[in-house]
Design a protein around this motif. Sequence first.
Motif, PDB file in Angstrom:
ATOM      1  N   ALA A  25      41.730  45.322  32.469  1.00  0.00           N
ATOM      2  CA  ALA A  25      42.085  46.740  32.583  1.00  0.00           C
ATOM      3  C   ALA A  25      40.867  47.594  32.906  1.00  0.00           C
ATOM      4  CB  ALA A  25      42.728  47.207  31.280  1.00  0.00           C
ATOM      5  N   SER A  26      39.687  47.148  32.487  1.00  0.00           N
ATOM      6  CA  SER A  26      38.462  47.897  32.768  1.00  0.00           C
ATOM      7  C   SER A  26      37.968  47.680  34.192  1.00  0.00           C
ATOM      8  CB  SER A  26      37.369  47.478  31.779  1.00  0.00           C
ATOM      9  OG  SER A  26      37.771  47.721  30.447  1.00  0.00           O
ATOM     10  N   GLY A  27      38.496  46.633  34.865  1.00  0.00           N
ATOM     11  CA  GLY A  27      38.115  46.398  36.262  1.00  0.00           C
ATOM     12  C   GLY A  27      37.508  45.043  36.540  1.00  0.00           C
ATOM     13  N   ALA A  28      37.358  44.183  35.520  1.00  0.00           N
ATOM     14  CA  ALA A  28      36.795  42.851  35.738  1.00  0.00           C
ATOM     15  C   ALA A  28      37.811  41.957  36.449  1.00  0.00           C
ATOM     16  CB  ALA A  28      36.389  42.221  34.415  1.00  0.00           C
ATOM     17  N   VAL A  29      37.335  41.160  37.392  1.00  0.00           N
ATOM     18  CA  VAL A  29      38.186  40.267  38.165  1.00  0.00           C
ATOM     19  C   VAL A  29      38.125  38.866  37.565  1.00  0.00           C
ATOM     20  CG1 VAL A  29      38.595  39.237  40.433  1.00  0.00           C
ATOM     21  CG2 VAL A  29      37.792  41.608  40.254  1.00  0.00           C
ATOM     22  N   PRO A  30      39.247  38.302  37.099  1.00  0.00           N
ATOM     23  CA  PRO A  30      39.244  36.939  36.560  1.00  0.00           C
ATOM     24  C   PRO A  30      38.994  35.921  37.671  1.00  0.00           C
ATOM     25  CG  PRO A  30      41.189  38.165  35.837  1.00  0.00           C
ATOM     26  CD  PRO A  30      40.565  38.945  36.953  1.00  0.00           C
ATOM     27  N   VAL A  31      38.104  34.966  37.416  1.00  0.00           N
ATOM     28  CA  VAL A  31      37.800  33.943  38.416  1.00  0.00           C
ATOM     29  C   VAL A  31      37.782  32.578  37.752  1.00  0.00           C
ATOM     30  CG1 VAL A  31      36.496  35.482  39.923  1.00  0.00           C
ATOM     31  CG2 VAL A  31      35.306  34.261  38.093  1.00  0.00           C
ATOM     32  N   GLY A  32      38.223  31.567  38.514  1.00  0.00           N
ATOM     33  CA  GLY A  32      38.203  30.197  38.033  1.00  0.00           C
ATOM     34  C   GLY A  32      36.969  29.467  38.529  1.00  0.00           C
ATOM     35  N   LEU A  33      36.540  28.465  37.762  1.00  0.00           N
ATOM     36  CA  LEU A  33      35.326  27.709  38.096  1.00  0.00           C
ATOM     37  C   LEU A  33      35.619  26.223  38.255  1.00  0.00           C
ATOM     38  CD1 LEU A  33      32.879  29.483  35.620  1.00  0.00           C
ATOM     39  CD2 LEU A  33      33.155  29.933  38.056  1.00  0.00           C
ATOM     40  N   GLY A  34      36.816  25.908  38.702  1.00  0.00           N
ATOM     41  CA  GLY A  34      37.167  24.510  38.917  1.00  0.00           C
ATOM     42  C   GLY A  34      38.215  24.028  37.938  1.00  0.00           C
ATOM     43  N   PRO A  35      38.674  22.781  38.105  1.00  0.00           N
ATOM     44  CA  PRO A  35      39.780  22.268  37.304  1.00  0.00           C
ATOM     45  C   PRO A  35      39.399  21.866  35.883  1.00  0.00           C
ATOM     46  CG  PRO A  35      38.997  20.571  38.815  1.00  0.00           C
ATOM     47  CD  PRO A  35      38.252  21.822  39.161  1.00  0.00           C
ATOM     48  N   CYS A  36      38.129  21.662  35.601  1.00  0.00           N
ATOM     49  CA  CYS A  36      37.695  21.198  34.282  1.00  0.00           C
ATOM     50  C   CYS A  36      37.395  22.373  33.355  1.00  0.00           C
ATOM     51  CB  CYS A  36      36.453  20.313  34.398  1.00  0.00           C
ATOM     52  SG  CYS A  36      36.711  18.805  35.360  1.00  0.00           S
ATOM     53  N   ARG A  37      37.663  22.191  32.068  1.00  0.00           N
ATOM     54  CA  ARG A  37      37.319  23.197  31.066  1.00  0.00           C
ATOM     55  C   ARG A  37      35.829  23.088  30.772  1.00  0.00           C
ATOM     56  NH1 ARG A  37      40.246  26.183  27.347  1.00  0.00           N
ATOM     57  NH2 ARG A  37      41.795  26.091  29.022  1.00  0.00           N
ATOM     58  N   LEU A  38      35.082  24.177  30.996  1.00  0.00           N
ATOM     59  CA  LEU A  38      33.627  24.146  30.889  1.00  0.00           C
ATOM     60  C   LEU A  38      33.146  24.730  29.567  1.00  0.00           C
ATOM     61  CD1 LEU A  38      32.705  25.411  34.482  1.00  0.00           C
ATOM     62  CD2 LEU A  38      33.048  23.050  33.720  1.00  0.00           C
ATOM     63  N   ARG A  39      32.013  24.219  29.091  1.00  0.00           N
ATOM     64  CA  ARG A  39      31.348  24.833  27.951  1.00  0.00           C
ATOM     65  C   ARG A  39      30.801  26.202  28.355  1.00  0.00           C
ATOM     66  NH1 ARG A  39      29.726  21.436  23.689  1.00  0.00           N
ATOM     67  NH2 ARG A  39      30.085  19.202  23.996  1.00  0.00           N
ATOM     68  N   VAL A  40      30.464  26.994  27.345  1.00  0.00           N
ATOM     69  CA  VAL A  40      29.973  28.350  27.603  1.00  0.00           C
ATOM     70  C   VAL A  40      28.757  28.336  28.517  1.00  0.00           C
ATOM     71  CG1 VAL A  40      29.049  30.453  26.554  1.00  0.00           C
ATOM     72  CG2 VAL A  40      30.830  29.157  25.379  1.00  0.00           C
ATOM     73  N   GLU A  41      27.780  27.489  28.187  1.00  0.00           N
ATOM     74  CA  GLU A  41      26.547  27.482  28.969  1.00  0.00           C
ATOM     75  C   GLU A  41      26.784  26.932  30.373  1.00  0.00           C
ATOM     76  OE1 GLU A  41      26.463  23.615  26.548  1.00  0.00           O
ATOM     77  OE2 GLU A  41      27.277  25.641  26.400  1.00  0.00           O
ATOM     78  N   THR A  42      27.678  25.965  30.508  1.00  0.00           N
ATOM     79  CA  THR A  42      27.969  25.413  31.832  1.00  0.00           C
ATOM     80  C   THR A  42      28.678  26.436  32.700  1.00  0.00           C
ATOM     81  OG1 THR A  42      28.272  23.266  30.747  1.00  0.00           O
ATOM     82  CG2 THR A  42      28.955  23.439  33.038  1.00  0.00           C
ATOM     83  N   ALA A  43      29.649  27.128  32.122  1.00  0.00           N
ATOM     84  CA  ALA A  43      30.374  28.158  32.867  1.00  0.00           C
ATOM     85  C   ALA A  43      29.440  29.276  33.307  1.00  0.00           C
ATOM     86  CB  ALA A  43      31.506  28.718  32.010  1.00  0.00           C
ATOM     87  N   THR A  44      28.539  29.679  32.421  1.00  0.00           N
ATOM     88  CA  THR A  44      27.603  30.764  32.743  1.00  0.00           C
ATOM     89  C   THR A  44      26.706  30.384  33.911  1.00  0.00           C
ATOM     90  OG1 THR A  44      27.581  31.488  30.424  1.00  0.00           O
ATOM     91  CG2 THR A  44      25.792  32.258  31.840  1.00  0.00           C
ATOM     92  N   ILE A  45      26.120  29.197  33.851  1.00  0.00           N
ATOM     93  CA  ILE A  45      25.203  28.770  34.909  1.00  0.00           C
ATOM     94  C   ILE A  45      25.947  28.503  36.209  1.00  0.00           C
ATOM     95  CG2 ILE A  45      23.480  27.067  35.564  1.00  0.00           C
ATOM     96  CD1 ILE A  45      22.739  29.109  33.304  1.00  0.00           C
ATOM     97  N   SER A  46      27.158  27.945  36.121  1.00  0.00           N
ATOM     98  CA  SER A  46      27.951  27.704  37.332  1.00  0.00           C
ATOM     99  C   SER A  46      28.278  29.011  38.037  1.00  0.00           C
ATOM    100  CB  SER A  46      29.247  26.968  36.978  1.00  0.00           C
ATOM    101  OG  SER A  46      28.997  25.709  36.425  1.00  0.00           O
ATOM    102  N   LEU A  47      28.711  29.999  37.275  1.00  0.00           N
ATOM    103  CA  LEU A  47      29.069  31.295  37.850  1.00  0.00           C
ATOM    104  C   LEU A  47      27.852  32.002  38.422  1.00  0.00           C
ATOM    105  CD1 LEU A  47      31.199  33.458  38.342  1.00  0.00           C
ATOM    106  CD2 LEU A  47      30.917  34.227  35.972  1.00  0.00           C
ATOM    107  N   LEU A  48      26.750  32.000  37.671  1.00  0.00           N
ATOM    108  CA  LEU A  48      25.543  32.663  38.141  1.00  0.00           C
ATOM    109  C   LEU A  48      24.995  31.982  39.386  1.00  0.00           C
ATOM    110  CD1 LEU A  48      23.279  34.731  37.835  1.00  0.00           C
ATOM    111  CD2 LEU A  48      22.162  33.170  36.214  1.00  0.00           C
ATOM    112  N   SER A  49      24.975  30.654  39.404  1.00  0.00           N
ATOM    113  CA  SER A  49      24.452  29.922  40.564  1.00  0.00           C
ATOM    114  C   SER A  49      25.245  30.259  41.820  1.00  0.00           C
ATOM    115  CB  SER A  49      24.508  28.411  40.310  1.00  0.00           C
ATOM    116  OG  SER A  49      23.705  28.051  39.218  1.00  0.00           O
ATOM    117  N   ALA A  50      26.564  30.239  41.711  1.00  0.00           N
ATOM    118  CA  ALA A  50      27.410  30.522  42.866  1.00  0.00           C
ATOM    119  C   ALA A  50      27.196  31.943  43.379  1.00  0.00           C
ATOM    120  CB  ALA A  50      28.876  30.307  42.501  1.00  0.00           C
ATOM    121  N   LEU A  51      27.106  32.893  42.465  1.00  0.00           N
ATOM    122  CA  LEU A  51      26.940  34.283  42.887  1.00  0.00           C
ATOM    123  C   LEU A  51      25.548  34.552  43.437  1.00  0.00           C
ATOM    124  CD1 LEU A  51      28.911  36.127  40.067  1.00  0.00           C
ATOM    125  CD2 LEU A  51      29.566  35.849  42.456  1.00  0.00           C
ATOM    126  N   MET A  52      24.528  33.896  42.879  1.00  0.00           N
ATOM    127  CA  MET A  52      23.182  34.053  43.423  1.00  0.00           C
ATOM    128  C   MET A  52      23.113  33.507  44.844  1.00  0.00           C
ATOM    129  SD  MET A  52      21.166  35.623  41.272  1.00  0.00           S
ATOM    130  CE  MET A  52      19.577  35.221  41.975  1.00  0.00           C
TER     131      MET A  52
END
Length: 223
Positions: free
Chosen positions: A182-209
């Motif tokens: 509702a605040s404006g954040a866009v939900p995005v998926g990071l693949g079919p596997c359920r990722l740990r917090v640190e893995t999801a963070t680095i995966s998302l940051l790497s892709a966006l960088m």
Amino acid sequence: MTRVLRLGINDRVELFDGTGGLVEGSIQKVDKGGSDVKLLEDARLIAPDGIQWHVYAAFGTLKGGRADWLVEKCTELGACSVTPLLTERCHTVAENRVDRLQRLVLAAVKQCQRIHGMLLNPPIQIADLQSVISQSKLAFVASAESPPLLSTLPKSCNEESGLLIVGPEGDFTEEEVNVLKASGAVPVGLGPCRLRVETATISLLSALMLWSDAHRQETLKCR
């Protein structure tokens, strides 16, 4: 410089202050107390380059050095800031851990030769994050079963900064996801596997960088 890189008298080095200041110098003296460096030029101010990504991740309850790893890798990848996110399932961050993380950030900044340091902010509640999201046109929240990240990225972008939001172990509650959306954040998926917090963070940051760097290179070619 002297113990690991084996630098000595008259070797040249670059000194930086973590806020964009850069100056070249020459080592004049080395002893047990440190090194004396003579500046060879006036300091230059280097402006930040590309989109500045701000990470908000609920990593306060991570154990076994996983939070350390997350913050260190965010620094190496070029995140502008990292902010611990307090949620219903991650509602605290120990103060002694914050001090340790600050030291890790400084070490990583020097190791990867960042001219601009990374800011480690105090923890923030989701309610306080709402206004930050609403002011950003690039805000992504990692969410299971959401559209793939790459399919949601805009074809062109003139924004100077963006937000990455990652939930805790156990994920956000449904109510928290709705608040972020509702605040404006866009939900995005990071693949079919359920990722740990640190893995999801680095995966998302790497892709966006990588995406923002490619976009920056294309912009430079068109000038």
